[in-house]
Write an enzyme that holds these catalytic residues in place. Structure first.
Site, PDB file in Angstrom:
ATOM      1  N   ASP A 164     -16.542 -28.708  38.420  1.00  0.00           N
ATOM      2  CA  ASP A 164     -15.802 -28.764  37.156  1.00  0.00           C
ATOM      3  C   ASP A 164     -14.944 -30.024  37.184  1.00  0.00           C
ATOM      4  OD1 ASP A 164     -16.490 -26.283  35.693  1.00  0.00           O
ATOM      5  OD2 ASP A 164     -15.609 -25.300  37.434  1.00  0.00           O
ATOM      6  N   CYS A 165     -15.578 -31.139  37.469  1.00  0.00           N
ATOM      7  CA  CYS A 165     -14.838 -32.376  37.750  1.00  0.00           C
ATOM      8  C   CYS A 165     -14.493 -33.105  36.453  1.00  0.00           C
ATOM      9  CB  CYS A 165     -15.664 -33.273  38.674  1.00  0.00           C
ATOM     10  SG  CYS A 165     -14.715 -34.607  39.425  1.00  0.00           S
TER      11      CYS A 165
END
Length: 268
Positions: A163-164
């Site tokens: 979930d960068c």
């Protein structure tokens, strides 16, 4: 069973079942999903974030796998990622309690408690008006390089985020932020994966997600090249030659994500 307790929970839960104690914590609930609860609580005037994972059942696990999604089975992923990032010197949360009970992944009960990082602002909020009101050039350069170093160090340490996005990088605001003096921390690691080395596939997914999340903040070509040079720690000429396939794929992937966001909003 796995159990790690640091203060103040070591003292507070002395003689109690920690899995019952964590369920009894009160506070502001941020997320309530089947099998997972996230809330903020306070102990002795200090804030903590609590994530409780309960078994999601084999049906949900199978559904995730059939749709090519890796299910989050418990708090262990975040616990392992936090430990590895601390070892690598990447600023992140500090875990003060972790527990895992049960060997059946479909019924496992686990939790993790981390110290609240405050006061902070996430980079998505901090940069939301950069197109209309650009920040000081030196500050923007410093932030771009800092994020690139953090993500590069994270990947070299064997951790990929999954979930960068820039909203998961917190800028500390306990003192005025300047190009020469600021702190960033990466958060929300509950889906992170930890290995001896990060596979290119997962590295690339992180980079595409990060690029997508920064499409609307007015980054220039020079900003993007600065990120690449800092992330890869190599001369730009080599990067543009050796990573041409990756860069083209990132553009396509980010565009697809952006189109989905325009169509569905934040429900990607």
């Amino acid at each position: 069973m796995r159990l790690v307790l640091e203060e103040p929970f070591k003292r507070l839960w002395n003689g109690r079942d920690p899995f019952e104690a964590v369920e009894a914590l009160q506070g502001k609930v941020y997320r309530e999903l089947e099998g997972r609860r996230t809330l903020r609580t306070e102990v002795d005037g200090r804030g903590y974030f609590v994530k409780i994972h309960r078994g999601i059942g084999w049906g949900e696990i199978a559904k995730n796998l059939l749709t090519a999604k890796l299910p989050v089975l418990g708090a262990r992923q975040e616990w392992q990622a936090i430990r590895r990032l601390h070892e690598a010197g990447v600023a992140t949360m500090t875990a003060v309690a972790y527990g895992e009970r049960g060997s059946d992944p479909a019924r496992q009960h686990s939790f993790i408690v981390t110290e609240e990082l405050a006061p902070t602002v996430d980079l998505e909020v901090f940069s939301q008006d950069w197109r209309e009101r650009p920040p000081p050039p030196r500050l923007k350069r410093a932030l771009v390089e800092a994020v690139a170093r953090m993500v590069g160090d994270m990947h070299r340490a064997g951790v990929n985020h999954r979930d960068c996005y820039i909203c998961h990088f917190l800028l500390h605001t306990d003192k005025p932020v300047s190009a020469d003096d600021f702190r960033l921390s990466v958060i929300d690691l509950h889906r992170a994966q930890t290995r001896d080395a990060t596979p290119k596939r997962w590295r690339n997914k992180d980079l595409a997600a990060l690029y997508f999340s920064a499409l609307d903040i007015g980054l220039t070509r020079r900003d993007k090249l600065r990120f690449l040079r800092t992330y890869f720690r190599r001369p730009l000429r080599e990067i543009l030659r050796d990573e041409a396939g990756l860069l083209a794929w990132m553009e396509r992937k980010a565009e697809k994500l952006y189109e989905r966001k325009q169509r569905y909003g934040d429900l990607l």
